[in-house]
Motif scaffolding. Structure first.
Motif, PDB file in Angstrom:
ATOM      1  N   LEU A 216      55.527  48.544  40.044  1.00  0.00           N
ATOM      2  CA  LEU A 216      55.408  49.754  39.226  1.00  0.00           C
ATOM      3  C   LEU A 216      54.649  50.808  40.031  1.00  0.00           C
ATOM      4  CD1 LEU A 216      54.495  48.396  35.666  1.00  0.00           C
ATOM      5  CD2 LEU A 216      56.670  49.366  36.401  1.00  0.00           C
ATOM      6  N   PRO A 217      54.989  52.080  39.891  1.00  0.00           N
ATOM      7  CA  PRO A 217      54.325  53.125  40.666  1.00  0.00           C
ATOM      8  C   PRO A 217      52.879  53.321  40.229  1.00  0.00           C
ATOM      9  CG  PRO A 217      55.780  54.095  39.020  1.00  0.00           C
ATOM     10  CD  PRO A 217      56.045  52.618  38.997  1.00  0.00           C
ATOM     11  N   VAL A 218      52.076  53.865  41.138  1.00  0.00           N
ATOM     12  CA  VAL A 218      50.669  54.175  40.838  1.00  0.00           C
ATOM     13  C   VAL A 218      50.619  55.599  40.290  1.00  0.00           C
ATOM     14  CG1 VAL A 218      48.361  54.407  41.792  1.00  0.00           C
ATOM     15  CG2 VAL A 218      49.897  52.631  42.666  1.00  0.00           C
ATOM     16  N   ASP A 219      50.405  55.724  38.993  1.00  0.00           N
ATOM     17  CA  ASP A 219      50.384  57.039  38.359  1.00  0.00           C
ATOM     18  C   ASP A 219      49.029  57.739  38.495  1.00  0.00           C
ATOM     19  OD1 ASP A 219      53.045  56.821  37.498  1.00  0.00           O
ATOM     20  OD2 ASP A 219      52.439  55.685  35.731  1.00  0.00           O
ATOM     21  N   ASP A 220      47.958  56.952  38.547  1.00  0.00           N
ATOM     22  CA  ASP A 220      46.609  57.521  38.583  1.00  0.00           C
ATOM     23  C   ASP A 220      45.783  56.734  39.601  1.00  0.00           C
ATOM     24  OD1 ASP A 220      44.001  58.389  38.145  1.00  0.00           O
ATOM     25  OD2 ASP A 220      44.283  58.613  35.971  1.00  0.00           O
ATOM     26  N   GLU A 221      45.685  57.244  40.810  1.00  0.00           N
ATOM     27  CA  GLU A 221      44.974  56.521  41.863  1.00  0.00           C
ATOM     28  C   GLU A 221      43.482  56.406  41.565  1.00  0.00           C
ATOM     29  OE1 GLU A 221      45.757  58.181  45.671  1.00  0.00           O
ATOM     30  OE2 GLU A 221      47.738  57.223  45.829  1.00  0.00           O
ATOM     31  N   LEU A 222      42.908  57.421  40.921  1.00  0.00           N
ATOM     32  CA  LEU A 222      41.487  57.370  40.593  1.00  0.00           C
ATOM     33  C   LEU A 222      41.209  56.238  39.606  1.00  0.00           C
ATOM     34  CD1 LEU A 222      38.742  58.742  40.997  1.00  0.00           C
ATOM     35  CD2 LEU A 222      39.274  60.219  39.037  1.00  0.00           C
ATOM     36  N   LEU A 223      42.067  56.100  38.593  1.00  0.00           N
ATOM     37  CA  LEU A 223      41.916  55.019  37.618  1.00  0.00           C
ATOM     38  C   LEU A 223      42.134  53.663  38.273  1.00  0.00           C
ATOM     39  CD1 LEU A 223      41.561  53.936  34.752  1.00  0.00           C
ATOM     40  CD2 LEU A 223      44.002  54.416  34.353  1.00  0.00           C
ATOM     41  N   LEU A 224      43.136  53.565  39.145  1.00  0.00           N
ATOM     42  CA  LEU A 224      43.403  52.294  39.806  1.00  0.00           C
ATOM     43  C   LEU A 224      42.234  51.879  40.678  1.00  0.00           C
ATOM     44  CD1 LEU A 224      45.261  49.970  40.556  1.00  0.00           C
ATOM     45  CD2 LEU A 224      46.284  51.429  42.319  1.00  0.00           C
ATOM     46  N   SER A 225      41.662  52.829  41.411  1.00  0.00           N
ATOM     47  CA  SER A 225      40.507  52.520  42.253  1.00  0.00           C
ATOM     48  C   SER A 225      39.340  52.015  41.418  1.00  0.00           C
ATOM     49  CB  SER A 225      40.099  53.761  43.050  1.00  0.00           C
ATOM     50  OG  SER A 225      38.948  53.500  43.832  1.00  0.00           O
ATOM     51  N   ALA A 226      39.080  52.687  40.307  1.00  0.00           N
ATOM     52  CA  ALA A 226      37.992  52.258  39.421  1.00  0.00           C
ATOM     53  C   ALA A 226      38.249  50.860  38.882  1.00  0.00           C
ATOM     54  CB  ALA A 226      37.832  53.254  38.274  1.00  0.00           C
ATOM     55  N   SER A 227      39.490  50.597  38.500  1.00  0.00           N
ATOM     56  CA  SER A 227      39.837  49.297  37.917  1.00  0.00           C
ATOM     57  C   SER A 227      39.711  48.175  38.945  1.00  0.00           C
ATOM     58  CB  SER A 227      41.259  49.346  37.359  1.00  0.00           C
ATOM     59  OG  SER A 227      41.387  50.355  36.376  1.00  0.00           O
ATOM     60  N   LEU A 228      40.182  48.432  40.166  1.00  0.00           N
ATOM     61  CA  LEU A 228      40.076  47.428  41.226  1.00  0.00           C
ATOM     62  C   LEU A 228      38.609  47.135  41.551  1.00  0.00           C
ATOM     63  CD1 LEU A 228      42.889  48.637  43.664  1.00  0.00           C
ATOM     64  CD2 LEU A 228      42.925  46.572  42.254  1.00  0.00           C
ATOM     65  N   ASN A 229      37.813  48.177  41.634  1.00  0.00           N
ATOM     66  CA  ASN A 229      36.394  47.984  41.934  1.00  0.00           C
ATOM     67  C   ASN A 229      35.662  47.275  40.803  1.00  0.00           C
ATOM     68  OD1 ASN A 229      35.989  49.009  44.585  1.00  0.00           O
ATOM     69  ND2 ASN A 229      36.324  51.075  43.815  1.00  0.00           N
ATOM     70  N   THR A 230      36.093  47.503  39.573  1.00  0.00           N
ATOM     71  CA  THR A 230      35.484  46.797  38.435  1.00  0.00           C
ATOM     72  C   THR A 230      35.785  45.309  38.514  1.00  0.00           C
ATOM     73  OG1 THR A 230      35.701  48.765  37.043  1.00  0.00           O
ATOM     74  CG2 THR A 230      35.351  46.663  35.921  1.00  0.00           C
ATOM     75  N   LEU A 231      37.031  44.970  38.865  1.00  0.00           N
ATOM     76  CA  LEU A 231      37.378  43.561  39.054  1.00  0.00           C
ATOM     77  C   LEU A 231      36.528  42.934  40.147  1.00  0.00           C
ATOM     78  CD1 LEU A 231      41.276  43.784  38.811  1.00  0.00           C
ATOM     79  CD2 LEU A 231      39.822  42.384  37.328  1.00  0.00           C
ATOM     80  N   ARG A 232      36.362  43.648  41.262  1.00  0.00           N
ATOM     81  CA  ARG A 232      35.576  43.122  42.372  1.00  0.00           C
ATOM     82  C   ARG A 232      34.103  42.996  41.987  1.00  0.00           C
ATOM     83  NH1 ARG A 232      35.196  46.029  46.786  1.00  0.00           N
ATOM     84  NH2 ARG A 232      35.327  44.299  48.260  1.00  0.00           N
ATOM     85  N   ALA A 233      33.616  43.926  41.181  1.00  0.00           N
ATOM     86  CA  ALA A 233      32.226  43.862  40.733  1.00  0.00           C
ATOM     87  C   ALA A 233      31.989  42.636  39.848  1.00  0.00           C
ATOM     88  CB  ALA A 233      31.862  45.135  39.973  1.00  0.00           C
ATOM     89  N   LYS A 234      33.038  42.213  39.138  1.00  0.00           N
ATOM     90  CA  LYS A 234      32.938  41.021  38.286  1.00  0.00           C
ATOM     91  C   LYS A 234      33.114  39.736  39.087  1.00  0.00           C
ATOM     92  CE  LYS A 234      32.533  43.152  34.276  1.00  0.00           C
ATOM     93  NZ  LYS A 234      31.307  43.034  33.434  1.00  0.00           N
ATOM     94  N   GLY A 235      33.390  39.874  40.387  1.00  0.00           N
ATOM     95  CA  GLY A 235      33.507  38.699  41.239  1.00  0.00           C
ATOM     96  C   GLY A 235      34.920  38.275  41.565  1.00  0.00           C
TER      97      GLY A 235
END
Length: 433
Positions: free
Chosen positions: A311-330
């Motif tokens: 699926l295309p990336v519609d919002d890169e800022l949101l995707l970056s935040a979401s990926l970093n949140t996952l990484r912050a959770k381990g």
């Protein structure tokens, strides 16, 4: 025009395949017939002229066009684009190119094997570089084009499988399932009930020690009427229906169960779970996953999230935040199919990952393409500079394993190492290590 059918069902059974070969190329037609029969394609029509394609497309009965690049294959994407401009098609069929090197390897297997490079970097008299450039132009027009490089059944099947997994552009009319395939109602029922769905595991290996060091979770759907439905059919239907989160939840639950079984057997292995950008960006996903892992008593480091490009990336800022949140959770985050188009390089440049997975197309080409080897080497070096882990996908030839090690790639997966395993077989494999 003749029709070939087979009663055997397989992951390719539902495909409607159109082959384009000239009447003068009897050996090529026989080779295609052999390949399609070997992978149990049930619906094959053979034609000898581009002029016969439009009427078949208007009937909506073509999923893949397999064409010889020397005899009209190069013009197939142009024909599709022209037809679509005159009267928009509901969807474009995929195009799979074949050519002379493949035929020579098949017909003269032993003699070809004695050559240093039996599969020359040319197909049908044209360089692979030129064909790839033409294929990229076709993709920009919304037409997915693949190529068969090897001469065996496995190479043909994998080329077809890889082509079908390439994301297609969204069409106005929507791409409905074939009449003899699963319906949207079938997909909804399967995902809401879990009936006939199961998860298999593709082992990942340390290429030097051949030790299993992880696995990727793969969904399989055994439809009662259709048989095994390949991901190339299921995933686009799931995305079209907006059921990606339901699909993710089903696999996620099964993966946590797998991790619990491994824990009970004192085996620590990370399991990767595919997720589209839209799934990753679901509000509260990281928190929900963290809570489930905590309740299960399993560390989040053992559940790896692989970002896919379906699926295309519609919002890169949101995707970056979401990926970093996952990484912050381990949760480790991996970038799947790296090198498949420029979008993956853009994502790696703009966002933070823990791992990149080299697209299987480069691995399959590395024996015959210096460019593919260069891409793998560059990816490995880039991963080292960015402190990322790197995994090679699609390893089908055992001789590629040592070559990948020499190029600096430590981890891989593919049929040359192991096919996807049922859970009981995976547990037996890791318990015996």
């Amino acid at each position: 025009m003749k029709t070939i059918s087979s009663p055997v069902r397989s992951e390719f059974h539902c495909l409607r395949v159109l082959t384009l070969t000239p009447d003068t190329d009897k050996s090529g037609a026989r080779w295609l017939g052999t390949m399609l029969s070997a992978i149990n394609v049930a619906d094959v029509k053979s034609i000898n002229s581009l002029s016969l394609i439009p009427s078949l497309l208007r009937e909506g009965k073509v999923d893949v066009i397999v064409a010889d690049v020397e005899h009209g294959g190069l013009m197939v994407p142009t024909l599709l684009k022209t037809l679509d401009a005159a009267n928009p098609l509901a969807r474009f069929p995929h195009v799979l190119w074949v050519g002379q090197p493949t035929l020579l390897n098949l017909l003269h297997g032993q003699a070809a094997a004695m050559l240093e490079k039996p599969a020359v970097a040319r197909i049908g008299g044209l360089s692979v570089t030129a064909l790839l450039a033409h294929a990229r132009l076709a993709h920009r027009a919304g037409i997915n084009v693949g190529m068969v490089y090897g001469g065996g059944n496995a190479a043909f099947a994998e080329a077809l499988r890889a082509l079908l997994l390439v994301p297609s552009i969204k069409r106005q009319a929507g791409c409905f399932a074939p009449p003899d395939g699963p319906t949207e109602a079938d997909v909804i029922e399967a995902l809401t009930t879990g009936k006939n769905l199961r998860v298999m595991l593709q082992p990942q290996y340390d290429l030097r020690t051949r030790r299993i060091i992880g696995a990727e979770a793969l969904l399989r759907w055994n439809h009662p009427g259709v048989g095994e439905v390949p991901p190339s059919v299921l995933i686009p239907m799931v995305n079209r229906l907006g059921l990606h989160l339901l699909l993710f939840s089903f696999i996620e639950t099964r993966v946590i169960d797998v991790l619990l079984v491994l824990k009970s057997r004192q085996v620590t292995l990370p399991i990767a779970l595919n997720a589209s950008a839209e799934t990753v960006c679901t509000p509260g996903l990281a928190q929900r996953l963290a809570e489930k892992m905590q309740r299960a008593g399993v560390p989040p480091q053992l559940l790896k999230i692989e970002l896919t490009g379906d699926l295309p990336v519609d919002d890169e800022l949101l995707l970056s935040a979401s990926l970093n949140t996952l990484r912050a959770k381990g949760f480790p985050v991996s970038l799947d199919d790296f090198g498949q188009g420029s979008s993956t390089l853009n994502l790696l440049a703009r966002m933070t990952f823990d791992e990149v997975k080299i697209d299987g197309a480069f691995v399959r080409d590395m024996k015959t393409s210096a460019s593919a080897q260069a891409v793998i080497t560059a990816t490995v070096n880039l991963a080292r500079l960015m402190n990322l882990k790197v995994v090679a996908e699609g390893i089908e030839d055992a001789s590629c394993i040592e070559a990948l090690c020499q190029l600096g790639c430590p981890t891989g997966q593919g049929y040359a190492l192991a096919r996807p395993l049922e859970l009981r077989d995976f547990f037996a494999s890791v318990s015996n290590k």
